[in-house]
Design an enzyme around this catalytic site. Sequence first.
Site, PDB file in Angstrom:
ATOM      1  N   TYR A   1     -51.907   7.385 -28.229  1.00 17.27           N
ATOM      2  CA  TYR A   1     -52.882   8.042 -29.110  1.00 17.27           C
ATOM      3  C   TYR A   1     -52.825   7.415 -30.505  1.00 17.27           C
ATOM      4  CZ  TYR A   1     -55.563  11.900 -31.185  1.00 17.27           C
ATOM      5  OH  TYR A   1     -56.519  12.658 -31.832  1.00 17.27           O
TER       6      TYR A   1
ATOM      7  N   SER B   1     -58.256  10.146 -36.777  1.00 18.66           N
ATOM      8  CA  SER B   1     -57.198  11.164 -36.682  1.00 18.66           C
ATOM      9  C   SER B   1     -56.268  11.015 -37.879  1.00 18.66           C
ATOM     10  CB  SER B   1     -56.422  10.921 -35.387  1.00 18.66           C
ATOM     11  OG  SER B   1     -55.194  11.617 -35.378  1.00 18.66           O
TER      12      SER B   1
HETATM   13  P1  NAP Z   1     -61.313  18.548 -26.803  1.00 14.91           P
HETATM   14  O1  NAP Z   1     -61.784  19.949 -27.027  1.00 14.91           O
HETATM   15  O2  NAP Z   1     -60.274  18.261 -25.783  1.00 14.91           O
HETATM   16  O3  NAP Z   1     -62.568  17.616 -26.605  1.00 14.91           O
HETATM   17  C1  NAP Z   1     -62.483  16.295 -26.154  1.00 14.91           C
HETATM   18  C2  NAP Z   1     -63.830  15.883 -25.628  1.00 14.91           C
HETATM   19  O4  NAP Z   1     -63.758  14.545 -25.114  1.00 14.91           O
HETATM   20  C3  NAP Z   1     -64.286  16.788 -24.499  1.00 14.91           C
HETATM   21  O5  NAP Z   1     -65.668  16.955 -24.561  1.00 14.91           O
HETATM   22  C4  NAP Z   1     -63.902  15.951 -23.287  1.00 14.91           C
HETATM   23  O6  NAP Z   1     -64.611  16.276 -22.125  1.00 14.91           O
HETATM   24  C5  NAP Z   1     -64.279  14.577 -23.800  1.00 14.91           C
HETATM   25  N1  NAP Z   1     -63.730  13.545 -22.951  1.00 14.91           N
HETATM   26  C6  NAP Z   1     -62.438  13.187 -22.802  1.00 14.91           C
HETATM   27  N2  NAP Z   1     -62.318  12.235 -21.868  1.00 14.91           N
HETATM   28  C7  NAP Z   1     -63.581  11.992 -21.397  1.00 14.91           C
HETATM   29  C8  NAP Z   1     -64.118  11.130 -20.410  1.00 14.91           C
HETATM   30  N3  NAP Z   1     -63.354  10.305 -19.664  1.00 14.91           N
HETATM   31  N4  NAP Z   1     -65.465  11.137 -20.203  1.00 14.91           N
HETATM   32  C9  NAP Z   1     -66.256  11.974 -20.929  1.00 14.91           C
HETATM   33  N5  NAP Z   1     -65.804  12.824 -21.858  1.00 14.91           N
HETATM   34  C10 NAP Z   1     -64.473  12.822 -22.094  1.00 14.91           C
HETATM   35  O7  NAP Z   1     -60.679  18.013 -28.148  1.00 14.91           O
HETATM   36  P2  NAP Z   1     -61.247  17.832 -29.623  1.00 14.91           P
HETATM   37  O8  NAP Z   1     -60.126  18.232 -30.509  1.00 14.91           O
HETATM   38  O9  NAP Z   1     -62.581  18.434 -29.800  1.00 14.91           O
HETATM   39  O10 NAP Z   1     -61.329  16.243 -29.673  1.00 14.91           O
HETATM   40  C11 NAP Z   1     -62.478  15.527 -30.073  1.00 14.91           C
HETATM   41  C12 NAP Z   1     -62.053  14.259 -30.789  1.00 14.91           C
HETATM   42  O11 NAP Z   1     -61.376  14.630 -31.993  1.00 14.91           O
HETATM   43  C13 NAP Z   1     -61.070  13.398 -30.014  1.00 14.91           C
HETATM   44  O12 NAP Z   1     -61.371  12.027 -30.220  1.00 14.91           O
HETATM   45  C14 NAP Z   1     -59.729  13.744 -30.651  1.00 14.91           C
HETATM   46  O13 NAP Z   1     -58.792  12.720 -30.516  1.00 14.91           O
HETATM   47  C15 NAP Z   1     -60.158  13.932 -32.075  1.00 14.91           C
HETATM   48  N6  NAP Z   1     -59.235  14.681 -32.937  1.00 14.91           N
HETATM   49  C16 NAP Z   1     -58.931  15.979 -32.703  1.00 14.91           C
HETATM   50  C17 NAP Z   1     -58.062  16.653 -33.555  1.00 14.91           C
HETATM   51  C18 NAP Z   1     -57.723  18.096 -33.399  1.00 14.91           C
HETATM   52  O14 NAP Z   1     -56.868  18.594 -34.153  1.00 14.91           O
HETATM   53  N7  NAP Z   1     -58.298  18.817 -32.484  1.00 14.91           N
HETATM   54  C19 NAP Z   1     -57.501  15.971 -34.632  1.00 14.91           C
HETATM   55  C20 NAP Z   1     -57.810  14.638 -34.825  1.00 14.91           C
HETATM   56  C21 NAP Z   1     -58.687  14.002 -33.976  1.00 14.91           C
HETATM   57  P3  NAP Z   1     -64.020  17.406 -21.099  1.00 14.91           P
HETATM   58  O15 NAP Z   1     -64.238  18.742 -21.759  1.00 14.91           O
HETATM   59  O16 NAP Z   1     -64.811  17.176 -19.879  1.00 14.91           O
HETATM   60  O17 NAP Z   1     -62.557  17.094 -20.929  1.00 14.91           O
END
Ligand code: NAP
Length: 253
Positions: free
Chosen positions: A158, A145
């Site tokens: 986080y 991140s």
């Molecule tokens: P997201 O759409 O909320 O996706 C998160 C994913 O993680 C979903 O598939 C979610 O499943 C899964 N997950 C969370 N807890 C879980 C659990 N206990 N068991 C199984 N699956 C679980 O968000 P995203 O932005 O794509 O995030 C993906 C990664 O990128 C994360 O590590 C996040 O911290 C990182 N990230 C995101 C951003 C951004 O700007 N979006 C920036 C930096 C880093 P469910 O759908 O079932 O909840």
Amino acid sequence: MTAHHPFDLSGKVAVVTGANTGIGQGIALALAQAGADIALVTRSDASETAKLVEQTGSRSLVVRADLGTIEPCQRIVDEVVAGLGGLDILVNNAGIIRRNDATEFTEQDWDAVVDTNLKVLFFLSQAAGKHMISAGGGSIINIASMLTFQGGIRVASYTASKSGVGGLTKLLANEWAGKNITVNAIAPGYIATNNTAALQADEARNRQILERIPAGRWGDPSDLGGAAVFLASDAARYVQGHILAVDGGWLAR
Ligand code: NAP
């Protein structure tokens, strides 16, 4: 005979956690387009991603698991190896975020985030790494991140977890580079997903964020695909412990 393309992932098996939506879906699709078969590790319905993967001609396997604890880690590796015949690439993408002032932050919001984002990431890497060592190599890509580099605000657990992901990426690279395993991370900037829905919906925060991104727009999950394919491929075989920002210039500002 055609020459092997260094970015070609044909014949490889990739595991992507949290592949039902957002960044995980974008990366799963990009790896499939590069030729890899994809195991989608998910606690929710992942049929949309599975369909997109199969439309590329790659195979998909859905592995149901709640990544809130380390309990399913070894089972995930066993199911992937049994179902797709190997495990060459692991993308540790699943993650959560909780927001509160540091004075109000609860132990529950600390543990939930650190357990999923850091502890499970390590123990799934351990299980996959053991397989890769015995199989002769592989690639691990952790999703870090901007808060691997910066402090953020109101997201104590986080920031702690993602800073930890940066450290673990380097530690695992140190231990496993000599075993033909690359361990690197991608640090996404502001990407439009469920994770950032609250920020996108907040008009003032949305404007401030857009003003600060040199590219002038939110990232899309598909923007992470090229970085993931590179780090998963032979083209990155001498890239170790690197945290690759894909952020529209956010860190350069
Ligand atoms: P997201 O759409 O909320 O996706 C998160 C994913 O993680 C979903 O598939 C979610 O499943 C899964 N997950 C969370 N807890 C879980 C659990 N206990 N068991 C199984 N699956 C679980 O968000 P995203 O932005 O794509 O995030 C993906 C990664 O990128 C994360 O590590 C996040 O911290 C990182 N990230 C995101 C951003 C951004 O700007 N979006 C920036 C930096 C880093 P469910 O759908 O079932 O909840």
